[in-house]
Design a protein around this motif. Structure first.
Motif, PDB file in Angstrom:
ATOM      1  N   SER A  60       0.849  -1.195   0.000  1.00 39.26           N
ATOM      2  CA  SER A  60       0.000   0.000   0.000  1.00 39.26           C
ATOM      3  C   SER A  60       0.883   1.243   0.000  1.00 39.26           C
ATOM      4  CB  SER A  60      -0.893   0.012   1.239  1.00 39.26           C
ATOM      5  OG  SER A  60      -0.113   0.200   2.409  1.00 39.26           O
ATOM      6  N   ARG A 122      -4.526   1.577  -2.193  1.00 38.37           N
ATOM      7  CA  ARG A 122      -3.754   0.983  -3.289  1.00 38.37           C
ATOM      8  C   ARG A 122      -4.170   1.575  -4.628  1.00 38.37           C
ATOM      9  NH1 ARG A 122      -1.258  -3.863  -1.523  1.00 38.37           N
ATOM     10  NH2 ARG A 122      -1.699  -4.234   0.675  1.00 38.37           N
ATOM     11  N   GLY A 512     -11.938  -1.141  -4.096  1.00 31.98           N
ATOM     12  CA  GLY A 512     -10.957  -1.508  -3.096  1.00 31.98           C
ATOM     13  C   GLY A 512     -10.425  -0.293  -2.371  1.00 31.98           C
TER      14      GLY A 512
END
Length: 517
Positions: A60, A122, A512
């Motif tokens: 990340s 991300r 996400g």
């Protein structure tokens, strides 16, 4: 003499042959040698893309920021060794070495802190979703994802530490592996920093590589997802932009090239604090790193009535500058990076003298701990009383401790003269009228990457005309290369690709972990 190794494809590899020697610019001593001959550059780029890039993208933004923090800790622990290398290979006094070394560590730390705020994201979002159908049943969301190529850096000789990390910090934070080719003359410091970071085992294999020596063959390896950042001359930049691989694959290129940066004093009373601040900053920019800064003041403009007073004030500051061997504690300005650079500076001075006269010639003062055979050059202030009629003072950059002072007759003329620099990294304005300064800054902003405005109110607070801060944009249009670096998290733009995702809201909601840039 030690031959420095290159770090490519996760391995330390020596180039073929004896290599090119790096020298102490004060004593002439040969220090180390570098060579990139015989390297398998294709394998180096492939390893960086496939191994380094994949490993970085698996993390990340927050996790990559943590890596930057650890890199900064390693560099801090080895500062003393870096200062020693800078003294020996760049000929810089301690305060000038700090601009490069501590500036690099500070910039790295800033990106670590900014990146930490991105957390577990991300994916970067660019704006909010925009409806493409009634009731928002179909929408467009712009996103930014890391490019899956390599970031190739071809750097200049004047900042072997900062030049690496101001580029590498946002690249690595973005998830893009780095291959750096430092300028040969001062490659030692860059190579040592990379070696220390690699030895610490912080970054994934292939995330950070260094090639020391010739750049031959590097551009041939570029592919469509790679990015290239170059700092150097406009002539070399033109060659890079027209390289077949760059043209064929539409490689994204960032250029920082020549820059005839200006300092402009707006009309003020003689004896004003603004005049003193102007003179002090012009002298400082001429002498920090021996004038070898892409942001240094090359042209200084004052109202005609203050021309003589300004010349005297700047000269008074320059007379305090002791030039010579940086190992002597009395020395305040060290050497140019090499005898070759000294020759370029002397040739450039001769060109400027075709239109300007000497107002202060520091070369009349004796060098301390060095002789005429060294790369030391004392500061020279030139004056051109008819800048409207001149040409060379507006198109010739002497990359050393030299600047040209010029008078103007009215503010419109002054602004026109500043603009004859044809695009610069930085312009600084001095005065005591906030409205006039704001208007002037707006008038000149389009042709400069940064406009630095100094009033008596910020005399002890401003960061300096030539200091590049990671919070602000670094780059400039036109002659300066047309590039952009730093500027906080804006720097991540260069290492990401922007795409529009068009889908139903539930699909966009399932993207996400993501955050707004």
């Amino acid at each position: 003499m030690e031959l420095l190794k290159n770090h490519v494809a996760g391995q330390w590899v020596a180039g073929q042959g004896e290599g090119t020697a790096l020298h102490d610019p004060v004593t002439g001593e040969a220090l180390v040698a570098v060579s990139s001959a015989g390297l398998d550059l294709g394998a180096a780029f492939a390893f960086a893309r496939e191994q380094g890039g994949a490993a970085l993208r698996a993390l990340s933004y927050g996790e990559r920021a943590a890596l930057l923090t650890r890199v900064g800790e390693v560099l801090t622990a080895n500062r003393d060794a870096y200062y020693e290398i800078a003294t020996r290979n760049s000929g810089t006094v301690k305060s000038d070495s700090a601009v490069d070394i501590d500036g690099a560590i500070y910039t790295l730390g800033q990106y670590a802190r900014w990146g930490a705020k991105l957390g577990e994201a991300r994916l970067l979002l660019d704006g909010e979703p925009v409806a493409l159908a009634k009731d928002n049943a179909f929408a467009s969301q712009h996103v930014m994802t890391p490019t899956r190529g390599v970031a190739l850096f071809i750097n200049a000789f004047n900042f072997p530490a900062w030049g690496l990390w101001e580029k590498a910090a946002p690249a690595l934070l973005s998830g893009v592996p780095v291959i750096v080719k430092p300028a040969t003359a001062t490659a030692w410091l860059t190579q040592r920093m990379v070696a220390d970071v690699v030895a610490a085992g912080i970054l994934p294999p292939g995330a950070l590589s260094v090639v020391c020596g010739s750049s031959a063959g590097l551009l041939d390896q570029l592919q469509g997802e790679d990015v290239l950042s170059f700092t150097g001359s406009a002539d070399t930049a033109a060659i890079i932009r027209s390289h077949p691989a760059v043209v064929k694959h539409s490689v994204r290129v960032n250029i920082e090239a020549d820059s005839l940066n200006s300092a402009l004093l707006l009309p003020v009373a003689e004896g004003s604090e603004a005049l003193s601040l102007f003179a002090r900053e012009v002298a400082r920019e001429m002498t920090v790193k021996s004038g070898q800064k892409c942001t240094a003041i090359r042209r200084a403009f004052v109202p005609r009535a203050l021309y003589t007073a300004a010349a005297e004030l700047i000269a008074a500051q320059l007379r305090k500058t002791v030039v010579g061997n940086p190992r002597d504690e009395s020395v305040r300005m060290g050497a140019l990076v090499s005898l070759e650079q000294k020759r370029h500076v002397e040739e450039g001075l001769a060109v400027l003298q075709s239109e300007a006269v000497l107002l202060h010639d520091g070369r009349l003062q004796a060098l301390v701990g060095a002789d005429a055979g060294s790369a030391c050059v004392a500061p020279v202030l030139l004056g051109c009383e008819q800048p409207v009629m001149a040409t060379r003072v507006h198109d010739t950059e002497v990359f050393g401790p030299m600047a040209t002072l010029m008078p103007y007759d009215d503010l419109a003329q002054a602004q026109a003269l500043v603009r004859r620099g044809a695009g610069s990294l930085a312009c600084s304005l001095y005065g005591d009228d906030p409205a006039a300064l704001a208007a002037c800054a707006t008038e000149l902003a389009d042709l400069h990457g940064r406009v630095h405005v100094v009033t008596p109110a910020v005399a002890k607070l401003h960061t300096g005309h030539g200091n590049v801060m990671p919070q602000s944009l670094h780059g400039g249009p036109g002659r300066a290369g047309g590039g952009e670096e730093l500027g906080g998290l804006r720097a991540l733009n260069f290492y990401h690709r922007r795409s529009a995702l068009q889908a139903a809201p539930e699909v966009l909601a399932a993207l996400g972990p993501a955050t707004q840039l």
